[in-house]
Write a protein that holds these residues in place. Sequence first.
Motif: not given
Lengths: 474, 358
Positions: B133, B279, B297, B300, B317, B319
């Motif tokens: 994160d 993520d 983002e 990354k 992912d 998120t």
Amino acid sequence: MRLDSAQFLLLAFTAVLFFRLAGRTGRSAVIALASFAFLASFARTPLFLVPIVVFVLLGYCALLLASRYPQSAVLTMLVAFFVTLFVWIKHYSIISNLPSLPFAYSTVGLSYLLFRVLHLIVDVSQAVMRRPGFASYFNYMFFLLSFSSGPIQRYGDFQDQMEQEPVPLAIDDINTAIDRILLGYFLLTIVDACFQWIFAKLSVRFIAGLAMGDLSPRAFTVFSGLAPVYMMHVYVNFAAYMHVIIGIGLMMGLRLPENFNHPLAARNFFDFWNRWHITLSEWFRDYMFNPLLKALLSGPAPANMAPYLASIVFFATFGVIGLWHGTSFAFVVLGLLFGSGASINKLWQTALANHMGRPRYKALQQQRWYIQAARSLTLSYIAVALTCVWITPQTLVWLLTPRGVLLGIGTTAVLTMLGIVSGYLWEARPHFRLPNIGVRTPILAGTWRAILIFTVLSLALAVNAASDIIYKDF
Amino acid sequence: MPALRYITLIAGVFFLLYLTTFAISFWAYPDTNERILDTKDARATIFGTPPRYVAYKAAAIASVPGSKYLIIGGSPALLGFRPHRLSSELGAPTHNLSLDSPDMSELALEIRLLCDSLPPERLKKTTLILGLDYLQFLDPHRRWTSGVSELENELGRFGLYSDIEARPHPRFGRPVHTALVMLLRPWMMIAAVYDHSILPILMSAKNMARFAIGDPVFSFSIYNSQTAAVLSDAEKKSSLTMWRNFMGDGVPLNPEQFAALADTVRYANLKGIRLAIVDLPIPAWHRDALPYNASYEKLKAGALTGTASMKNVIQIDLTSMDDEKNFFDSVHPTDMAAQDWERRVADKLLEFQGPEAE
């Protein structure tokens, strides 16, 4: 190898053990082996220590030359050669355009090697001493207790002790040695760690703030705290190191010269340097200040000019002392500040003595208020000057602007006031004696020291915040 | 009394003190042989803190043969992936070696330390689960007063590791290393007592416990509570202020941390180790109110360029699980949400066909 590491302690105490067991001839071999192991611990690559070793080998060649050709022209050439070589190996920023060695290398201890080699060359050339043998020379140059950060022991003192029959270890010696080592580790791992922590906490925000143009009263206050905290960090760190190596030296039966004598009690700039890094000050006095002053006084200048010539020589000497601390532009500024401090102090002394007459001036120097004021001003000035060592280059450039200079002067003034108040408070403190806890008998004294060793070791490992010896980088 | 007898006396008393403390350490922290390593338990062990647990305990993973999963990340990964449950889901031992508030450089150091402790044949049967994160991409000088991470500090504590900054490895072979860790128990215990009893007093005395000041919910509660909580607006505001102070308002994320991420991916690829980059979600109210997510983002994505073509690297992912009901504070998942994270990650990992050892 860090001096607060288990490896260093293991190496040092193994050396102590074998040094004590060995005869007079064997002791040199023990020191040579231990020093070699210590030196080798800095080698990250096969070529890493080559410049240092070549520097020392060239030093011995220079000694051969100096003993064979004692003329002053040869001496001057040799001194100039080694200073140039030192500046080149250290890659001072003023010669950053010159090509450097095409591999990574260490300069650890190089400053101290320079002092030792120049001392030997000058003294051998001037027939103050005989040229040392190679083995003694090697041991003197690389002696594990003083190689990386001093003290700058003179060869005669070192060699005399090496050649003497070892004095049997007495209980008092053991106690003194243990107390020094423990005090050193306590200062390094606890007290210095606190100063370092406070400094790190404050400096990041201060530097970031200055970069964003923060000149608020808060920034001023933070700087007034940062400057003395950094000076205390340097002092405690270096004094702690000295306690440790002097203690280990005592265990061996070798007395290393002291480098500190209560510098916070200094009464003026010169007194400070007689109490702080004493062996460095003495070296500069003997090999720079005295010869330079002698040369100037031997000229056509009238005798009453002597104090003014001395202030010029003080400026040059302390300027070089400042410059010695590092290779960047910041240390040029530090040199200028140290040099100015010394020459202004000398001119002040001369002017006051001329104006008041020497007896009244001497009486003034004994006044409590004058002592407090002079002491506070000296310490504040040095604390602010040391900012050059820790500030970033960009921020230093800003500090050299009129507003930055005002910040420096203002901070020095505020710290001086605070110093005077603190000085009076310190003098007025209640004096009390620690109760006698009965550690006079050897059994109690030994038990007490074992408890202290365990406690300091536990504290050091629990806190785990010791920093490396700062003077190793100078 | 001759000097030798005097030194023997000092050594003897010292040894007695050592033996006493050594014995006390077994009473205070009984030795356990956990099959699954979990840094959430670090405080209950003699190692005291997650970094010390990793530095002196994690070598134990090397002794267990067969496939294994290693979870590495910050406290969200620590709470979001409970290793015992994941071990059942994945059918292989899963260890959670996440740290408290690490940055990516510290995680990269940890990954190298762990991978170097595994023999090559076991390395290829190991899967790293790296929880990410934006909180891990802060300037290290803001994160740590000295700029030195806690793990680096721990590796240097007892002098058992060399080359700490670049590629830390034990100075001694495994039997000697293990024996020395055992012999250091008295000082491990003293360090643990210092960390748990003395340091908090010093910190609160100095009013430096930033988390405690800023976030009344967070308050180091991650070890105590993982139940659902609905944060009030005042608590959310307080949390956001804390994160702004922690990250530095207007201070960009640190490019060196993204470089460390890219290096870690390359390193895993080179070593043939399987790497799952997860993520992790943070609550939408937190993510949207602070300015870091967009640049996070973007940077990354830059650091992970080329990952898609690496057969042994997978990205998972999570998120989208950003509903505030999934979190008991500003970043940490509730236990219910954690079980959901674990299921999703386990499903993906079981589908993931990374290169197996020959």
